[in-house]
Motif scaffolding. Structure first.
Motif, PDB file in Angstrom:
ATOM      1  N   VAL A  71       0.837  -1.198   0.000  1.00  0.00           N
ATOM      2  CA  VAL A  71       0.000   0.000   0.000  1.00  0.00           C
ATOM      3  C   VAL A  71       0.874   1.251   0.000  1.00  0.00           C
ATOM      4  CG1 VAL A  71      -1.593   1.353   1.419  1.00  0.00           C
ATOM      5  CG2 VAL A  71      -1.995  -1.087   1.080  1.00  0.00           C
ATOM      6  N   TRP A  72       1.931   1.237   0.822  1.00  0.00           N
ATOM      7  CA  TRP A  72       2.804   2.408   0.926  1.00  0.00           C
ATOM      8  C   TRP A  72       3.488   2.713  -0.410  1.00  0.00           C
ATOM      9  CZ3 TRP A  72       8.445   2.151   2.729  1.00  0.00           C
ATOM     10  CH2 TRP A  72       9.012   3.427   2.720  1.00  0.00           C
ATOM     11  N   THR A  73       4.124   1.718  -1.006  1.00  0.00           N
ATOM     12  CA  THR A  73       4.847   1.968  -2.248  1.00  0.00           C
ATOM     13  C   THR A  73       3.913   2.375  -3.377  1.00  0.00           C
ATOM     14  OG1 THR A  73       4.756  -0.423  -2.717  1.00  0.00           O
ATOM     15  CG2 THR A  73       6.749   0.420  -1.664  1.00  0.00           C
ATOM     16  N   ASN A  74       2.739   1.780  -3.429  1.00  0.00           N
ATOM     17  CA  ASN A  74       1.785   2.129  -4.481  1.00  0.00           C
ATOM     18  C   ASN A  74       1.313   3.574  -4.343  1.00  0.00           C
ATOM     19  OD1 ASN A  74      -0.208   1.374  -6.683  1.00  0.00           O
ATOM     20  ND2 ASN A  74      -1.623   1.958  -5.074  1.00  0.00           N
ATOM     21  N   ASN A  75       0.943   3.971  -3.122  1.00  0.00           N
ATOM     22  CA  ASN A  75       0.455   5.331  -2.911  1.00  0.00           C
ATOM     23  C   ASN A  75       1.563   6.365  -3.080  1.00  0.00           C
ATOM     24  OD1 ASN A  75      -2.192   4.534  -2.387  1.00  0.00           O
ATOM     25  ND2 ASN A  75      -1.830   4.307  -0.198  1.00  0.00           N
ATOM     26  N   ALA A  76       2.773   6.033  -2.607  1.00  0.00           N
ATOM     27  CA  ALA A  76       3.891   6.967  -2.759  1.00  0.00           C
ATOM     28  C   ALA A  76       4.223   7.168  -4.240  1.00  0.00           C
ATOM     29  CB  ALA A  76       5.119   6.447  -2.009  1.00  0.00           C
ATOM     30  N   TRP A  77       4.142   6.109  -5.041  1.00  0.00           N
ATOM     31  CA  TRP A  77       4.407   6.208  -6.471  1.00  0.00           C
ATOM     32  C   TRP A  77       3.350   7.074  -7.153  1.00  0.00           C
ATOM     33  CZ3 TRP A  77       7.655   6.481 -10.083  1.00  0.00           C
ATOM     34  CH2 TRP A  77       7.367   6.190 -11.416  1.00  0.00           C
ATOM     35  N   ILE A  78       2.093   6.904  -6.778  1.00  0.00           N
ATOM     36  CA  ILE A  78       1.021   7.723  -7.351  1.00  0.00           C
ATOM     37  C   ILE A  78       1.225   9.188  -6.991  1.00  0.00           C
ATOM     38  CG2 ILE A  78      -1.449   8.233  -7.238  1.00  0.00           C
ATOM     39  CD1 ILE A  78      -1.946   5.244  -6.918  1.00  0.00           C
ATOM     40  N   ALA A  79       1.576   9.454  -5.732  1.00  0.00           N
ATOM     41  CA  ALA A  79       1.801  10.836  -5.295  1.00  0.00           C
ATOM     42  C   ALA A  79       2.961  11.471  -6.054  1.00  0.00           C
ATOM     43  CB  ALA A  79       2.072  10.860  -3.789  1.00  0.00           C
ATOM     44  N   ALA A  80       4.057  10.724  -6.221  1.00  0.00           N
ATOM     45  CA  ALA A  80       5.218  11.246  -6.945  1.00  0.00           C
ATOM     46  C   ALA A  80       4.864  11.543  -8.401  1.00  0.00           C
ATOM     47  CB  ALA A  80       6.373  10.253  -6.871  1.00  0.00           C
ATOM     48  N   GLN A  81       4.113  10.655  -9.037  1.00  0.00           N
ATOM     49  CA  GLN A  81       3.695  10.883 -10.420  1.00  0.00           C
ATOM     50  C   GLN A  81       2.791  12.106 -10.528  1.00  0.00           C
ATOM     51  OE1 GLN A  81       2.084   6.810 -11.216  1.00  0.00           O
ATOM     52  NE2 GLN A  81       3.259   6.947 -13.083  1.00  0.00           N
ATOM     53  N   THR A  82       1.888  12.249  -9.587  1.00  0.00           N
ATOM     54  CA  THR A  82       0.957  13.372  -9.614  1.00  0.00           C
ATOM     55  C   THR A  82       1.700  14.703  -9.543  1.00  0.00           C
ATOM     56  OG1 THR A  82      -0.729  12.017  -8.534  1.00  0.00           O
ATOM     57  CG2 THR A  82      -1.049  14.399  -8.478  1.00  0.00           C
ATOM     58  N   ILE A  83       2.736  14.749  -8.711  1.00  0.00           N
ATOM     59  CA  ILE A  83       3.511  15.985  -8.589  1.00  0.00           C
ATOM     60  C   ILE A  83       4.414  16.178  -9.806  1.00  0.00           C
ATOM     61  CG2 ILE A  83       5.269  17.179  -7.238  1.00  0.00           C
ATOM     62  CD1 ILE A  83       4.135  15.792  -4.764  1.00  0.00           C
ATOM     63  N   ALA A  84       5.105  15.125 -10.211  1.00  0.00           N
ATOM     64  CA  ALA A  84       6.066  15.241 -11.320  1.00  0.00           C
ATOM     65  C   ALA A  84       5.391  15.634 -12.622  1.00  0.00           C
ATOM     66  CB  ALA A  84       6.827  13.929 -11.498  1.00  0.00           C
ATOM     67  N   THR A  85       4.173  15.152 -12.852  1.00  0.00           N
ATOM     68  CA  THR A  85       3.455  15.475 -14.090  1.00  0.00           C
ATOM     69  C   THR A  85       2.486  16.633 -13.904  1.00  0.00           C
ATOM     70  OG1 THR A  85       1.732  13.828 -13.593  1.00  0.00           O
ATOM     71  CG2 THR A  85       3.618  13.091 -14.905  1.00  0.00           C
ATOM     72  N   GLY A  86       2.603  17.302 -12.753  1.00  0.00           N
ATOM     73  CA  GLY A  86       1.676  18.392 -12.466  1.00  0.00           C
ATOM     74  C   GLY A  86       1.752  19.539 -13.437  1.00  0.00           C
ATOM     75  N   ILE A  87       2.921  19.738 -14.045  1.00  0.00           N
ATOM     76  CA  ILE A  87       3.091  20.858 -14.959  1.00  0.00           C
ATOM     77  C   ILE A  87       2.142  20.767 -16.150  1.00  0.00           C
ATOM     78  CG2 ILE A  87       4.888  19.799 -16.395  1.00  0.00           C
ATOM     79  CD1 ILE A  87       6.281  22.552 -16.392  1.00  0.00           C
ATOM     80  N   THR A  88       1.644  19.563 -16.443  1.00  0.00           N
ATOM     81  CA  THR A  88       0.679  19.413 -17.537  1.00  0.00           C
ATOM     82  C   THR A  88      -0.678  20.000 -17.182  1.00  0.00           C
ATOM     83  OG1 THR A  88      -0.132  17.250 -16.783  1.00  0.00           O
ATOM     84  CG2 THR A  88       1.810  17.263 -18.216  1.00  0.00           C
ATOM     85  N   GLY A  89      -0.983  20.052 -15.895  1.00  0.00           N
ATOM     86  CA  GLY A  89      -2.284  20.540 -15.463  1.00  0.00           C
ATOM     87  C   GLY A  89      -3.401  19.546 -15.674  1.00  0.00           C
ATOM     88  N   THR A  91      10.688  18.314  -2.556  1.00  0.00           N
ATOM     89  CA  THR A  91      10.693  18.258  -1.099  1.00  0.00           C
ATOM     90  C   THR A  91       9.357  17.735  -0.580  1.00  0.00           C
ATOM     91  OG1 THR A  91      12.244  20.134  -0.990  1.00  0.00           O
ATOM     92  CG2 THR A  91      10.996  19.629   1.007  1.00  0.00           C
ATOM     93  N   VAL A  92       8.252  18.176  -1.216  1.00  0.00           N
ATOM     94  CA  VAL A  92       6.926  17.690  -0.843  1.00  0.00           C
ATOM     95  C   VAL A  92       6.825  16.180  -1.066  1.00  0.00           C
ATOM     96  CG1 VAL A  92       4.464  17.785  -1.415  1.00  0.00           C
ATOM     97  CG2 VAL A  92       5.781  19.897  -1.250  1.00  0.00           C
ATOM     98  N   VAL A  93       7.391  15.692  -2.170  1.00  0.00           N
ATOM     99  CA  VAL A  93       7.356  14.255  -2.462  1.00  0.00           C
ATOM    100  C   VAL A  93       7.981  13.458  -1.313  1.00  0.00           C
ATOM    101  CG1 VAL A  93       8.254  12.432  -3.957  1.00  0.00           C
ATOM    102  CG2 VAL A  93       7.354  14.526  -4.966  1.00  0.00           C
ATOM    103  N   VAL A  94       9.133  13.918  -0.826  1.00  0.00           N
ATOM    104  CA  VAL A  94       9.809  13.217   0.265  1.00  0.00           C
ATOM    105  C   VAL A  94       8.951  13.241   1.523  1.00  0.00           C
ATOM    106  CG1 VAL A  94      11.875  13.161   1.711  1.00  0.00           C
ATOM    107  CG2 VAL A  94      12.068  13.761  -0.713  1.00  0.00           C
ATOM    108  N   GLY A  95       8.352  14.402   1.813  1.00  0.00           N
ATOM    109  CA  GLY A  95       7.488  14.500   2.978  1.00  0.00           C
ATOM    110  C   GLY A  95       6.284  13.584   2.878  1.00  0.00           C
ATOM    111  N   LEU A  96       5.702  13.494   1.684  1.00  0.00           N
ATOM    112  CA  LEU A  96       4.540  12.628   1.498  1.00  0.00           C
ATOM    113  C   LEU A  96       4.901  11.158   1.600  1.00  0.00           C
ATOM    114  CD1 LEU A  96       2.479  14.348  -1.353  1.00  0.00           C
ATOM    115  CD2 LEU A  96       2.075  14.349   1.112  1.00  0.00           C
ATOM    116  N   ALA A  97       6.120  10.810   1.201  1.00  0.00           N
ATOM    117  CA  ALA A  97       6.543   9.412   1.328  1.00  0.00           C
ATOM    118  C   ALA A  97       6.498   8.979   2.792  1.00  0.00           C
ATOM    119  CB  ALA A  97       7.946   9.233   0.769  1.00  0.00           C
TER     120      ALA A  97
END
Length: 329
Positions: A158-176, A256-262
């Motif tokens: 559960v942790w790795t799956n959610n952390a991966w989704i969160a990281a993707q959401t932030i990394a691709t955020g520039i697309t809007g 930095t937010v990604v690390v905190g969310l992990a």
């Protein structure tokens, strides 16, 4: 100041400093020379910035000085003080700066989820789209509760799956687009599942199994969506900074937010793995989940407010981020 003439006069020093910075080893005389050249080029950069702030020249000299500083002083060795500062200053500051984005995303998510849930609960056609009557009954009676299997492997998954989704959401955020898709899709799925459980008279069970870990888990997803959308908005409206500079600064802060969310998702994963599906009373499960959320909120609201007031943003300091050309507001 004639920048072309200034460059022509001092280029030999710049080239020599670049050459020494690339060498694997320096003898005594070369070590003294690189220090002298570093000081001279730092003065040249200051002169260019104040008299003829050409972006290309400023960037070139800044990069040259960064390489030379690393050669002279050696690479930075992280210490425990860096780790502590990152945890109690950088991460809370980065989270605190997007607090209103988090609130907006939370309200929008809940509105979509509740709308989807009510629709499925009261509209027979919407309920029918969730599966056949036997499939829905089997999900309500068995599948939903059996998913939460108390063990370490489940918590880690559960942790790795959610952390991966969160990281993707932030990394691709520039697309809007991707953050909106992830948030909207999750809101509809959770709301529709709750609506189906309500239609079968099992809404209390749904809330009892979602709330313990979901309070912190969903909040973390809201934070990821907010961070991604903030990055997108920085691209749309960079403010007084040049767009590339603004995006670089916000991008580093969002990492930095990604690390905190992990870390936050690791905690919610433990709650989901060992509390949600346990034999504890439901009220105690929800209390544990609420305490986990309260700790996270207090962490970034209290420490973050203090850090932002002190001028922190969650970005790297100037020494690590590199110098940029000042821009008039």
């Amino acid at each position: 100041m004639d920048l072309d003439a200034f460059t022509a006069v001092h280029r030999p020093e710049w080239d020599r400093l670049a050459e020494l910075s690339k060498r694997r080893r320096l003898d005594g005389a070369e070590a003294d020379e690189i220090v002298r050249l570093y000081q001279a080029v730092a003065t040249h950069l200051s002169t260019v910035r104040s008299a003829a702030p050409d972006p290309a020249t400023v960037t070139r000299l800044s990069e040259l000085l960064t390489r030379a500083r690393t050669k002279i002083a050696g690479s930075h060795e992280p210490a425990w003080s860096d780790v502590v500062r990152f945890a109690v200053v950088s991460v809370p500051a980065a989270l605190y700066r997007i607090r209103w984005w988090i609130l907006a995303v939370t309200v929008a998510f809940l509105a979509v989820a509740v709308t989807a849930g009510v629709w499925v609960a009261v509209d027979p056609d919407a309920l029918a789209a969730m599966g056949t009557p036997s499939q829905r009954q089997q999900y309500v009676d068995e599948a939903f509760a059996s998913y939460y299997d108390p063990q370490l492997s489940f918590a880690a998954m559960v942790w790795t799956n959610n952390a991966w989704i969160a990281a993707q959401t932030i990394a691709t955020g520039i697309t809007g687009v991707f953050p909106v898709f992830v948030l909207g899709n999750n809101a509809v799925q959770i709301g529709a599942t709750g609506g189906m459980m309500a239609a079968h008279g099992e809404l209390p069970l749904f809330l009892q199994l979602i709330a313990p870990h979901g309070l912190l888990e969903l909040t973390s997803i809201f934070v990821a969506g907010a961070a991604g959308l903030k990055l997108f908005w920085t691209w749309v409206d960079p403010g007084p900074r040049r767009r590339v500079v603004a995006l670089a600064a916000e991008g580093r802060a969002m990492i930095t937010v990604v690390v905190g969310l992990a870390a936050a998702l690791g905690l919610s994963g433990l709650v989901e793995g060992f509390v949600t599906g346990s034999a504890l009373p439901w009220w105690l499960k929800i209390t544990i989940g609420a305490l986990a959320l309260a700790a996270f909120l207090a962490y970034f609201l209290v420490l973050g407010r203090r850090a932002v007031t002190a001028g922190e943003t969650g970005d790297l300091d100037a020494d690590r981020a590199g110098a940029v050309l000042p821009t008039a507001g």
